[in-house]
Design an enzyme around this catalytic site. Structure first.
Site, PDB file in Angstrom:
ATOM      1  N   TYR A  12       0.827  -1.218   0.000  1.00 22.92           N
ATOM      2  CA  TYR A  12       0.000   0.000   0.000  1.00 22.92           C
ATOM      3  C   TYR A  12       0.865   1.274   0.000  1.00 22.92           C
ATOM      4  CZ  TYR A  12      -3.242   3.457   2.089  1.00 22.92           C
ATOM      5  OH  TYR A  12      -3.984   4.579   2.367  1.00 22.92           O
ATOM      6  N   ASP A  32       9.905  -7.371  -3.640  1.00 23.56           N
ATOM      7  CA  ASP A  32       8.738  -7.731  -2.846  1.00 23.56           C
ATOM      8  C   ASP A  32       8.377  -9.196  -3.100  1.00 23.56           C
ATOM      9  OD1 ASP A  32       5.963  -5.701  -1.881  1.00 23.56           O
ATOM     10  OD2 ASP A  32       5.975  -7.892  -1.824  1.00 23.56           O
ATOM     11  N   SER A 125       6.486   3.288  13.055  1.00 23.35           N
ATOM     12  CA  SER A 125       5.063   3.467  13.332  1.00 23.35           C
ATOM     13  C   SER A 125       4.867   4.192  14.647  1.00 23.35           C
ATOM     14  CB  SER A 125       4.393   2.083  13.395  1.00 23.35           C
ATOM     15  OG  SER A 125       3.108   2.180  13.958  1.00 23.35           O
ATOM     16  N   TYR A 150       3.671  -7.201  16.666  1.00 29.12           N
ATOM     17  CA  TYR A 150       3.931  -6.327  15.505  1.00 29.12           C
ATOM     18  C   TYR A 150       4.566  -5.022  15.989  1.00 29.12           C
ATOM     19  CZ  TYR A 150       3.348  -2.654  12.203  1.00 29.12           C
ATOM     20  OH  TYR A 150       3.606  -1.556  11.415  1.00 29.12           O
ATOM     21  N   LYS A 154       8.540  -3.365  15.404  1.00 29.49           N
ATOM     22  CA  LYS A 154       8.923  -2.024  14.936  1.00 29.49           C
ATOM     23  C   LYS A 154       9.890  -1.373  15.942  1.00 29.49           C
ATOM     24  CE  LYS A 154       6.877  -1.871  11.090  1.00 29.49           C
ATOM     25  NZ  LYS A 154       7.618  -1.744   9.823  1.00 29.49           N
ATOM     26  N   TYR A 178       5.205   6.645  10.966  1.00 33.37           N
ATOM     27  CA  TYR A 178       3.914   6.956  10.341  1.00 33.37           C
ATOM     28  C   TYR A 178       2.824   6.905  11.403  1.00 33.37           C
ATOM     29  CZ  TYR A 178       6.348   4.671   6.329  1.00 33.37           C
ATOM     30  OH  TYR A 178       7.235   4.237   5.372  1.00 33.37           O
ATOM     31  N   LEU A 201      -9.598   0.848  10.597  1.00 32.28           N
ATOM     32  CA  LEU A 201     -10.880   1.545  10.483  1.00 32.28           C
ATOM     33  C   LEU A 201     -11.301   1.813   9.045  1.00 32.28           C
ATOM     34  CD1 LEU A 201     -13.260   3.009  11.880  1.00 32.28           C
ATOM     35  CD2 LEU A 201     -11.870   5.099  11.833  1.00 32.28           C
ATOM     36  N   ARG A 293     -11.361  -2.056  22.157  1.00 29.84           N
ATOM     37  CA  ARG A 293     -10.474  -3.096  21.626  1.00 29.84           C
ATOM     38  C   ARG A 293      -9.217  -3.116  22.494  1.00 29.84           C
ATOM     39  NH1 ARG A 293      -8.510  -2.370  15.445  1.00 29.84           N
ATOM     40  NH2 ARG A 293      -7.544  -0.541  16.420  1.00 29.84           N
ATOM     41  N   GLY A 295      -5.707  -2.908  23.933  1.00 36.16           N
ATOM     42  CA  GLY A 295      -4.486  -2.308  23.378  1.00 36.16           C
ATOM     43  C   GLY A 295      -4.694  -0.951  22.765  1.00 36.16           C
TER      44      GLY A 295
HETATM   45  P1  NAD Z   1       1.591  -3.765   3.021  1.00 32.06           P
HETATM   46  O1  NAD Z   1       1.353  -5.097   3.642  1.00 32.06           O
HETATM   47  O2  NAD Z   1       0.633  -3.239   2.016  1.00 32.06           O
HETATM   48  O3  NAD Z   1       3.045  -3.727   2.338  1.00 32.06           O
HETATM   49  C1  NAD Z   1       4.105  -4.469   2.862  1.00 32.06           C
HETATM   50  C2  NAD Z   1       4.760  -5.181   1.672  1.00 32.06           C
HETATM   51  O4  NAD Z   1       5.868  -5.924   2.124  1.00 32.06           O
HETATM   52  C3  NAD Z   1       3.807  -6.158   0.959  1.00 32.06           C
HETATM   53  O5  NAD Z   1       3.796  -5.897  -0.421  1.00 32.06           O
HETATM   54  C4  NAD Z   1       4.408  -7.530   1.250  1.00 32.06           C
HETATM   55  O6  NAD Z   1       4.211  -8.436   0.176  1.00 32.06           O
HETATM   56  C5  NAD Z   1       5.881  -7.166   1.443  1.00 32.06           C
HETATM   57  N1  NAD Z   1       6.642  -8.113   2.285  1.00 32.06           N
HETATM   58  C6  NAD Z   1       6.326  -8.533   3.526  1.00 32.06           C
HETATM   59  N2  NAD Z   1       7.266  -9.395   3.955  1.00 32.06           N
HETATM   60  C7  NAD Z   1       8.219  -9.494   2.974  1.00 32.06           C
HETATM   61  C8  NAD Z   1       9.424 -10.210   2.820  1.00 32.06           C
HETATM   62  N3  NAD Z   1       9.856 -11.052   3.771  1.00 32.06           N
HETATM   63  N4  NAD Z   1      10.137 -10.059   1.676  1.00 32.06           N
HETATM   64  C9  NAD Z   1       9.696  -9.222   0.687  1.00 32.06           C
HETATM   65  N5  NAD Z   1       8.548  -8.518   0.771  1.00 32.06           N
HETATM   66  C10 NAD Z   1       7.819  -8.649   1.904  1.00 32.06           C
HETATM   67  O7  NAD Z   1       1.764  -2.719   4.215  1.00 32.06           O
HETATM   68  P2  NAD Z   1       1.814  -1.124   4.168  1.00 32.06           P
HETATM   69  O8  NAD Z   1       0.570  -0.620   4.821  1.00 32.06           O
HETATM   70  O9  NAD Z   1       2.194  -0.660   2.815  1.00 32.06           O
HETATM   71  O10 NAD Z   1       3.020  -0.836   5.177  1.00 32.06           O
HETATM   72  C11 NAD Z   1       4.323  -0.669   4.668  1.00 32.06           C
HETATM   73  C12 NAD Z   1       5.234  -0.515   5.866  1.00 32.06           C
HETATM   74  O11 NAD Z   1       4.784   0.576   6.674  1.00 32.06           O
HETATM   75  C13 NAD Z   1       5.239  -1.738   6.793  1.00 32.06           C
HETATM   76  O12 NAD Z   1       6.555  -1.906   7.299  1.00 32.06           O
HETATM   77  C14 NAD Z   1       4.310  -1.341   7.938  1.00 32.06           C
HETATM   78  O13 NAD Z   1       4.648  -1.985   9.145  1.00 32.06           O
HETATM   79  C15 NAD Z   1       4.585   0.141   8.017  1.00 32.06           C
HETATM   80  N6  NAD Z   1       3.490   0.922   8.597  1.00 32.06           N
HETATM   81  C16 NAD Z   1       2.231   0.795   8.077  1.00 32.06           C
HETATM   82  C17 NAD Z   1       1.179   1.532   8.656  1.00 32.06           C
HETATM   83  C18 NAD Z   1      -0.227   1.397   8.123  1.00 32.06           C
HETATM   84  O14 NAD Z   1      -1.171   1.747   8.857  1.00 32.06           O
HETATM   85  N7  NAD Z   1      -0.415   0.918   6.919  1.00 32.06           N
HETATM   86  C19 NAD Z   1       1.429   2.390   9.726  1.00 32.06           C
HETATM   87  C20 NAD Z   1       2.728   2.498  10.217  1.00 32.06           C
HETATM   88  C21 NAD Z   1       3.759   1.762   9.640  1.00 32.06           C
HETATM   89  C1  WQD Z   2      -8.195   3.498  14.417  1.00 36.31           C
HETATM   90  C2  WQD Z   2      -9.349   3.835  15.367  1.00 36.31           C
HETATM   91  C3  WQD Z   2      -9.989   2.001  16.769  1.00 36.31           C
HETATM   92  C4  WQD Z   2     -11.410  -0.516  13.450  1.00 36.31           C
HETATM   93  C5  WQD Z   2      -3.045   0.501  13.754  1.00 36.31           C
HETATM   94  C6  WQD Z   2      -1.783  -0.164  14.224  1.00 36.31           C
HETATM   95  C7  WQD Z   2      -0.603   0.724  13.905  1.00 36.31           C
HETATM   96  C8  WQD Z   2      -0.610   1.093  12.436  1.00 36.31           C
HETATM   97  C9  WQD Z   2      -1.904   1.749  12.053  1.00 36.31           C
HETATM   98  C10 WQD Z   2       0.849  -0.423  11.284  1.00 36.31           C
HETATM   99  C11 WQD Z   2      -9.153   3.274  16.767  1.00 36.31           C
HETATM  100  C12 WQD Z   2     -11.117   2.364  15.814  1.00 36.31           C
HETATM  101  C13 WQD Z   2     -10.885   0.533  14.194  1.00 36.31           C
HETATM  102  C14 WQD Z   2     -12.777  -0.851  13.599  1.00 36.31           C
HETATM  103  C15 WQD Z   2     -13.005   0.912  15.216  1.00 36.31           C
HETATM  104  N1  WQD Z   2      -0.402  -0.020  11.594  1.00 36.31           N
HETATM  105  N2  WQD Z   2     -11.667   1.228  15.058  1.00 36.31           N
HETATM  106  N3  WQD Z   2     -13.531  -0.118  14.478  1.00 36.31           N
HETATM  107  O1  WQD Z   2      -5.200   0.981  15.939  1.00 36.31           O
HETATM  108  O2  WQD Z   2      -4.659   3.441  15.493  1.00 36.31           O
HETATM  109  O3  WQD Z   2      -3.241   1.683  14.460  1.00 36.31           O
HETATM  110  O4  WQD Z   2      -2.945   0.812  12.360  1.00 36.31           O
HETATM  111  O5  WQD Z   2       1.863   0.063  11.652  1.00 36.31           O
HETATM  112  O6  WQD Z   2       0.570   0.028  14.247  1.00 36.31           O
HETATM  113  O7  WQD Z   2      -1.842  -0.308  15.622  1.00 36.31           O
HETATM  114  O8  WQD Z   2      -5.575   2.024  13.646  1.00 36.31           O
HETATM  115  O9  WQD Z   2      -7.409   1.827  12.034  1.00 36.31           O
HETATM  116  O10 WQD Z   2      -7.016  -0.084  13.659  1.00 36.31           O
HETATM  117  O11 WQD Z   2      -7.984   2.077  14.492  1.00 36.31           O
HETATM  118  O12 WQD Z   2     -13.711   1.564  16.016  1.00 36.31           O
HETATM  119  O13 WQD Z   2     -13.295  -1.795  12.941  1.00 36.31           O
HETATM  120  O14 WQD Z   2     -10.535   3.237  14.866  1.00 36.31           O
HETATM  121  O15 WQD Z   2     -10.492   1.697  18.067  1.00 36.31           O
HETATM  122  O16 WQD Z   2      -9.679   4.202  17.691  1.00 36.31           O
HETATM  123  P1  WQD Z   2      -4.723   2.041  15.010  1.00 36.31           P
HETATM  124  P2  WQD Z   2      -7.016   1.379  13.385  1.00 36.31           P
END
Ligand code: NAD
Ligand code: WQD
Length: 342
Positions: A12, A32, A125, A150, A154, A178, A201, A293, A295
């Protein structure tokens, strides 16, 4: 022009960052294993930008191949997106999460050292802050207690990178923390495509809007917030992607270790997001208030001023644009990236 390797670049955030880098003249190599993404993304990126890019379907745990690619592709900087990211899944499968996320990072760092590539931008994150004592959150806040493997992965990876930088100041590290990325490229060609029932969400709301799920479960309305529902700092993924372009552009002039929040500095509650999405989509989102929820924290939003100071970056888009762009992607792709490999 700089050549940038994106581990997990078909995902994403990675795919949006690939678009932003290509649009800004960089050369992009995506590495990837497609464990959580589709091969279709690669052609979508080319379609949006009109530019070519190189793709390797490979695992970051394959250190030797990774080293070969870093050398062959003459990589200048690595953006490390590759990870498993489901909070709930990490609670069921901690070993797989630590092996993939921590093991994958150690493998990448070994390959980088061996190929003398010494610039890394890491997808961290806001989760590393744990339950913040107050908001807005600045980068000097202490790291907190994570509530799932998870989040801990990080936090541990941040420490690994701090230690690598401590042992070799030429090894440039940028930790981008992020907050809550949502939204999609305006083209509607790429977007978030969760597998199974979404944790987060916005993708859950989208499934309700599409009629795939009956209603939204609102996890708690007894938080210490204006309407009792959880507050988060939602950031448009296109804004987030551009933050990476600036980090790549400026990495040589930054301190050798930088920790930067990427956020808007504005928190929205769950019910505010629901209302914004209903306005953007014209769809009613039925919901039921349920128990908190485990955590979850009351409020999490950032002070984003340091990113402005060191990168010259600040978020441009608000919640309405985030919802409009999400819905356009979802309408164009009601089943995400439909392909045989899903
Ligand atoms: P995503 O799952 O869409 O993208 C992660 C990608 O990594 C995927 O395409 C997956 O196929 C690839 N991948 C996973 N393990 C792998 C491996 N061993 N070798 C090669 N490729 C691998 O997730 P995203 O939402 O795009 O997140 C990207 C990064 O940002 C992640 O590290 C995630 O932890 C971090 N992040 C995401 C969020 C969020 O809410 N989306 C928030 C904070 C941090
Ligand atoms: C947002 C708000 C929920 C779903 C998570 C990971 C974080 C990062 C981003 C990877 C909260 C509420 C959610 C639902 C709801 N990911 N909610 N009903 O929990 O802030 O962060 O995603 O790095 O590491 O922890 O995001 O979108 O899950 O929740 O009410 O079905 O929406 O309680 O207040 P969160 P979220």
């Amino acid at each position: 022009m700089k050549r940038v390797l994106l581990t997990g670049g078909a995902g994403y955030i990675g795919s949006h960052t690939a678009v932003a880098l290509l649009k800004n003249g960089y050369e992009v190599v995506i590495y990837d294993n497609l464990i959580n993404s589709s091969i279709l993304v690669i052609d979508r990126i080319k379609k949006i930008t009109g530019k070519n890019l190189t793709f390797y379907k490979a695992d970051v745990l394959d250190t030797d191949f990774l080293k070969e690619v870093l050398i062959k592709e003459k990589i200048d900087t690595v953006i490390h997106f590759a990870a498993l990211k489901s909070v709930s899944e990490s609670l069921e499968k901690p070993l797989e999460y630590y092996k993939n996320n921590l093991g994958g990072t150690l493998s990448l760092l070994e390959a980088m050292r061996a190929s003398k590539v010494k610039k890394i931008i890491f997808s961290s994150s806001a989760t590393v802050y744990g339950d913040p004592k107050k908001t807005p959150i600045t980068e000097d806040f202490p790291k907190g207690i994570c509530t799932n493997p998870y989040g801990w992965s990080k936090s541990f990876i941040e420490q690994i990178l701090v230690d690598i930088n401590g042992s070799d100041k030429e090894f440039k590290v940028v930790l981008l923390r992020y907050f809550n990325p949502i939204g999609a490229d305006k083209s509607g060609e790429i977007g978030e495509d969760p597998r199974g029932i979404p944790n987060n969400l916005m993708p859950y709301i989208c499934q309700v809007a599409l009629g795939k799920l009956p209603y939204l479960h609102v996890y708690g309305d007894d938080y210490d917030t204006k309407d009792g529902t959880g507050i988060r700092d939602y950031i448009h993924v296109v804004d987030l992607a551009y933050g990476h372009v600036l980090a790549v552009e400026k990495i040589d002039e930054l301190k050798s270790l930088e920790i930067i929040n990427l956020a808007t500095g504005r928190g929205y509650s769950v019910l505010e997001v629901v209302a914004a999405f209903e306005k953007a989509s014209g769809k009613k989102i039925p919901y039921k208030i349920e128990a908190r929820r485990p955590g979850d924290v009351d409020k999490s939003f950032a002070d984003a001023s340091y990113a402005k100071k060191v990168l010259g970056w600040q978020a441009k888009y608000g919640i309405d644009q985030m919802c409009e762009d999400t819905w356009r992607w979802q309408l164009k792709n009601p089943n995400g990236y439909e392909s045989e490999d899903k």
